[in-house]
Design a protein around this motif. Structure first.
Motif, PDB file in Angstrom:
ATOM      1  N   UNK A 190      -0.682  26.943  -5.869  1.00 49.29           N
ATOM      2  CA  UNK A 190      -1.116  25.976  -6.552  1.00 49.29           C
ATOM      3  C   UNK A 190      -1.167  24.682  -5.604  1.00 49.29           C
ATOM      4  N   UNK A 191      -0.444  24.680  -4.352  1.00 44.03           N
ATOM      5  CA  UNK A 191      -0.360  23.647  -3.385  1.00 44.03           C
ATOM      6  C   UNK A 191      -1.349  24.078  -2.378  1.00 44.03           C
ATOM      7  N   UNK A 192      -2.291  24.527  -2.534  1.00 38.66           N
ATOM      8  CA  UNK A 192      -3.288  24.638  -1.319  1.00 38.66           C
ATOM      9  C   UNK A 192      -3.602  23.299  -0.632  1.00 38.66           C
ATOM     10  N   UNK A 193      -3.836  23.401   0.643  1.00 40.74           N
ATOM     11  CA  UNK A 193      -3.597  22.124   1.413  1.00 40.74           C
ATOM     12  C   UNK A 193      -4.580  21.119   0.695  1.00 40.74           C
ATOM     13  N   UNK A 194      -4.091  20.089   0.387  1.00 37.92           N
ATOM     14  CA  UNK A 194      -5.152  19.071  -0.236  1.00 37.92           C
ATOM     15  C   UNK A 194      -6.248  18.229   0.819  1.00 37.92           C
ATOM     16  N   UNK A 195      -5.683  18.613   1.948  1.00 41.32           N
ATOM     17  CA  UNK A 195      -6.735  17.775   3.080  1.00 41.32           C
ATOM     18  C   UNK A 195      -7.846  18.618   3.238  1.00 41.32           C
ATOM     19  N   UNK A 196      -8.022  19.770   2.782  1.00 41.94           N
ATOM     20  CA  UNK A 196      -9.133  20.750   3.176  1.00 41.94           C
ATOM     21  C   UNK A 196     -10.475  20.073   2.441  1.00 41.94           C
ATOM     22  N   UNK A 197     -10.415  19.559   1.050  1.00 43.22           N
ATOM     23  CA  UNK A 197     -11.433  19.156   0.369  1.00 43.22           C
ATOM     24  C   UNK A 197     -11.784  17.814   1.226  1.00 43.22           C
TER      25      UNK A 197
END
Length: 214
Positions: free
Chosen positions: A129-136
């Motif tokens: 659930x903690x996919x890198x938030x910076x990718x978006x």
């Protein structure tokens, strides 16, 4: 610390166990880390360790979850949306390099988890659930750069993020073998500055280049 105090501070005990386990796992991996040593470092006993985490493997998973949570939180603190695309990519590159340098225990944990073929990451719903938030955010920066004509328009954000991360990851995770083989420590202050400058210029040159046939 006696058991009555431990029972009165369950969250404190849990935090101490996680901190001690992170250090032990980073240094010795899952196989080399000793539960009795983790308990000793945490000022508790093995029984309390099993009470809170169930098993050594579950504790290892909890340490991975905490490490990813800290990285995700640090990424969320980045304020890149208001920056020009080139400056935003530059700051992101610097953030990744500096975060890895300051958290080399994360690299060691990941190296060990790769030996286990990501078994414990796969078993953790929380990490998934903690996919890198910076990718978006990165996708938005790349789009803005393409629309402004300063970046190429065919860049996949996830591939770019992985490549950008790999530049710093490789140097730091192989710092000792590189120093032994090449005779240069790339984590020395002067070398760090130059390697960061080089890797940043490399990714910016790629983003500014035009794909063949365009």
């Amino acid at each position: 610390m006696n058991e009555s105090k431990i029972k009165r501070d369950p969250e404190g005990t849990r935090r101490r166990i996680l901190a001690a386990a992170a250090e032990e796992f980073a240094n010795g991996g899952l196989s080399g880390a000793r539960v009795d040593q983790i308990a000793r470092r945490a000022l508790t006993n093995e029984r309390m360790l099993y009470y809170y985490f169930g098993s050594k493997e579950q504790l290892f998973t909890a340490v991975l979850e905490q490490s990813f949570s800290c990285l995700s939180e640090a990424e969320r603190q980045l304020d890149l949306e208001g920056l020009e695309p080139v400056e935003a990519i530059t700051q992101l590159a610097h953030f990744i390099w500096n975060y890895y340098f300051e958290h080399q225990d994360l690299l060691r944990l990941l190296n060990n988890e790769n030996l286990h073929e990501a078994r414990y990451i796969k078993s953790s719903a929380r990490i998934n659930e903690m996919m890198s938030p910076v990718t978006s955010v990165l996708a938005s920066i790349l789009m803005r750069g393409a629309e402004a004509g300063v970046f190429r328009a065919d860049v996949d954000p996830l591939r770019f993020y992985v490549t950008l991360s790999a530049l710093g990851y490789y140097v730091l995770s192989n710092r000792y073998t590189l120093a032994a083989i090449l005779g240069r420590d790339f984590t020395e202050p002067e070398e760090r500055v130059e390697v960061l400058k080089l890797s940043t210029e490399m990714v910016l040159c790629y983003l500014r280049s035009k794909p063949e046939g365009s």
